[in-house]
Design a protein around this motif. Sequence first.
Motif, short mmCIF file in Angstrom:
data_model
loop_
_atom_site.label_atom_id
_atom_site.label_comp_id
_atom_site.label_asym_id
_atom_site.label_seq_id
_atom_site.Cartn_x
_atom_site.Cartn_y
_atom_site.Cartn_z
N THR A 100 0.86 -1.17 0.00
CA THR A 100 0.00 0.00 0.00
C THR A 100 0.90 1.23 0.00
OG1 THR A 100 -1.79 -1.10 1.20
CG2 THR A 100 -1.74 1.31 1.27
N LEU A 101 0.79 2.05 -1.04
CA LEU A 101 1.57 3.28 -1.12
C LEU A 101 0.81 4.40 -0.44
CD1 LEU A 101 2.76 3.16 -4.85
CD2 LEU A 101 3.89 2.19 -2.83
N VAL A 102 1.38 4.97 0.61
CA VAL A 102 0.78 6.11 1.29
C VAL A 102 1.48 7.35 0.74
CG1 VAL A 102 0.35 7.23 3.51
CG2 VAL A 102 0.30 4.72 3.34
N LEU A 103 0.71 8.22 0.09
CA LEU A 103 1.28 9.36 -0.63
C LEU A 103 0.72 10.67 -0.09
CD1 LEU A 103 0.89 7.97 -4.29
CD2 LEU A 103 2.90 7.82 -2.80
N ARG A 104 1.58 11.67 -0.04
CA ARG A 104 1.17 13.03 0.30
C ARG A 104 1.75 13.96 -0.74
NH1 ARG A 104 -1.85 10.64 2.52
NH2 ARG A 104 -2.59 10.66 4.67
N ARG A 105 0.96 14.95 -1.18
CA ARG A 105 1.40 15.79 -2.28
C ARG A 105 2.61 16.64 -1.91
NH1 ARG A 105 -1.75 19.55 -4.19
NH2 ARG A 105 -1.00 19.30 -6.32
N ARG A 106 2.71 17.06 -0.70
CA ARG A 106 3.86 17.84 -0.24
C ARG A 106 4.41 17.22 1.04
NH1 ARG A 106 0.36 21.67 -2.28
NH2 ARG A 106 1.26 23.24 -3.69
N PHE A 107 5.73 17.29 1.18
CA PHE A 107 6.33 16.75 2.39
C PHE A 107 6.28 17.78 3.51
CE2 PHE A 107 9.96 16.29 5.26
CZ PHE A 107 9.69 15.02 5.76
N ASP A 108 5.73 17.37 4.62
CA ASP A 108 5.73 18.14 5.86
C ASP A 108 6.12 17.15 6.96
OD1 ASP A 108 4.01 18.78 8.49
OD2 ASP A 108 4.57 20.66 7.51
N PRO A 109 7.16 17.45 7.74
CA PRO A 109 7.66 16.45 8.69
C PRO A 109 6.62 16.00 9.71
CG PRO A 109 8.69 18.60 9.07
CD PRO A 109 7.98 18.68 7.76
N GLU A 110 5.83 16.94 10.24
CA GLU A 110 4.82 16.53 11.21
C GLU A 110 3.74 15.69 10.55
OE1 GLU A 110 1.77 18.27 14.64
OE2 GLU A 110 3.03 19.66 13.49
N GLN A 111 3.31 16.09 9.35
CA GLN A 111 2.30 15.31 8.65
C GLN A 111 2.82 13.92 8.29
OE1 GLN A 111 0.76 17.51 5.32
NE2 GLN A 111 0.01 19.19 6.59
N ALA A 112 4.12 13.81 8.04
CA ALA A 112 4.69 12.50 7.75
C ALA A 112 4.57 11.59 8.97
CB ALA A 112 6.16 12.65 7.34
N LEU A 113 4.90 12.10 10.15
CA LEU A 113 4.76 11.30 11.36
C LEU A 113 3.29 10.97 11.63
CD1 LEU A 113 7.32 12.91 13.85
CD2 LEU A 113 7.58 10.84 12.47
N ALA A 114 2.42 11.92 11.36
CA ALA A 114 0.99 11.67 11.55
C ALA A 114 0.51 10.57 10.60
CB ALA A 114 0.20 12.95 11.30
N ALA A 115 1.03 10.55 9.36
CA ALA A 115 0.65 9.52 8.40
C ALA A 115 1.16 8.15 8.84
CB ALA A 115 1.17 9.87 7.01
N VAL A 116 2.37 8.10 9.38
CA VAL A 116 2.91 6.84 9.89
C VAL A 116 2.01 6.28 10.97
CG1 VAL A 116 4.80 5.82 11.22
CG2 VAL A 116 5.31 7.34 9.30
#
Length: 537
Positions: free
Chosen positions: A261-277
């Motif tokens: 499953t590829l989890v994709l975000r249009r822009r990288f934001d470090p906090e949003q990355a941890l939230a996605a994890v």
Amino acid sequence: MGTVMRRAGFVHTAFVLVKQGVIRPLRPDVLLRIARAWRRWGLSPALAFAAGAVRHADRAAVIDERGALSYAEIDQRTTRLANALRDRVPRGTRIGVLCRNYHGPVETVIAAAKLGIDVVLLNTGLSTQQLADVLTEQRVGLLVVDAEFRDRLPAQPDALDVVLAWTDGPTRHATLEHLIATGSARQPRRPPRQSRLVVLTSGTTGAPKGAQRPDPPGLGPAAAILSRVPLRAGERMLVCAPLFHTWGLAAFQLGSVLGATLVLRRRFDPEQALAAVQRHHCTSMFAVPVMLQRLLELPAEIHDRYDHSTLRIVASSGSALPADLATRFQRAFGPVLHNLYGSTEVSWVSIATPQDLRAAPGTVGRPPPGTTVRILDEHGQEVGRGRTGRIFAGNDMLFSGYTSGGSRETRDGLMSTGDLGRFDHAGRLFVVGREDDMIVSGGENVYPKETEDAIAGLPEVSDAAVIGVDDAEFGQRLAAFVVLRPGRQLDAEQLRERVRDRVSKYAVPRDVVFLDELPRNATGKVVPRELLARLRT
């Protein structure tokens, strides 16, 4: 001998794929449907998602800001998209993709594979003039583009068809969603040829060039990576690296093999990355080093707000990973970091495991099975361990040349990476720097990366880049560009004093320029020509 090696390679590939869960027992009817898909699509992204629709139809293939799409849904949607695109792409032209990370570029690549049409992955950081040049050089007849980049398009020739991908409101333009909704659900006929992917070089030192990516000869290349980066079938992979970049594309391709499953975000934001994890229970993450740096720069109270204990693997590539960053990242996230060294032209060269990075934080690891790496001197002779020379590598995925003509230098089937490096006595590879980065100062060979690593290791420093510049007295000298951590202080003379005992006399930077941030392109690489402009101002 060749037959024995091929058999050994086949056994190794099968062993790795079974171990990681890619190969497992299947019912005869499932195997038959997969075999039919293979006959139709060959080894391509279309096959991966068609097989996924058979093996795990309801598993999420992509999760992005607009929700989740299963393997079955993407297989069906890309069939409709392929049928809708068939008559829109002029014969002899390619499809260009200028998009951020979400399901749109994934579906376009798969649909193109079902048609046998080549795809050019365009860097979102291209200027209007660069974009115009690339569209012409790459013979792009149809451009799939996010609405936010429309203003960057050059005056559009009549021959260029434009389809909008990500939009934030109504539009009169054709859109991917409209084509998918109106396209026929009938399975396209077998394409007359395999679709090829064209990836652009970074263009940090000149105009970006198109590099033709080869078709995988089988599952051996994937097994080579998986033998060092132990991703498992069904992974939830947070792909932070841009899909148009070789590393983001590699994540997409590996994910296809794994049924991930590829989890994709249009822009990288470090906090949003941890939230996605945390939200999606991601077990792996693909990133470039500057993204790891930004994760570490998060305040402790934000970092501690999110649970990242599901992360088994953080795979980094795309630019040099500073030794200090590798150490600090594993201190914060645990022994999860893998560093892949490679390039658009040679694919992978070596992979450093968490154990390698703990033992020697500056290493790029060892070549995986099926890859040969040699260090050669200026006469093409192999040098011994501990000596610096030119890095040459060979594997099954060397690129087939630039679309404008030309290729990389090769010797005995091995291709130059353009870098200088050495093996230590444990067989670990270290990259000293680019061949064209090395300078001669006062008659001494000086490697900017050595100085860059020394500066980056200072506790006051957040980011650093070092380049060579002309010097009337010594021929060339080093200039350092430094970003300090918030609230920390350091002046030029203090910096020079601190690194003086870590590098040679000629490697101490004569110029030190403090910046708020380093100029980087969309893939996180520092752009040297912009640094030179800062030095002159």
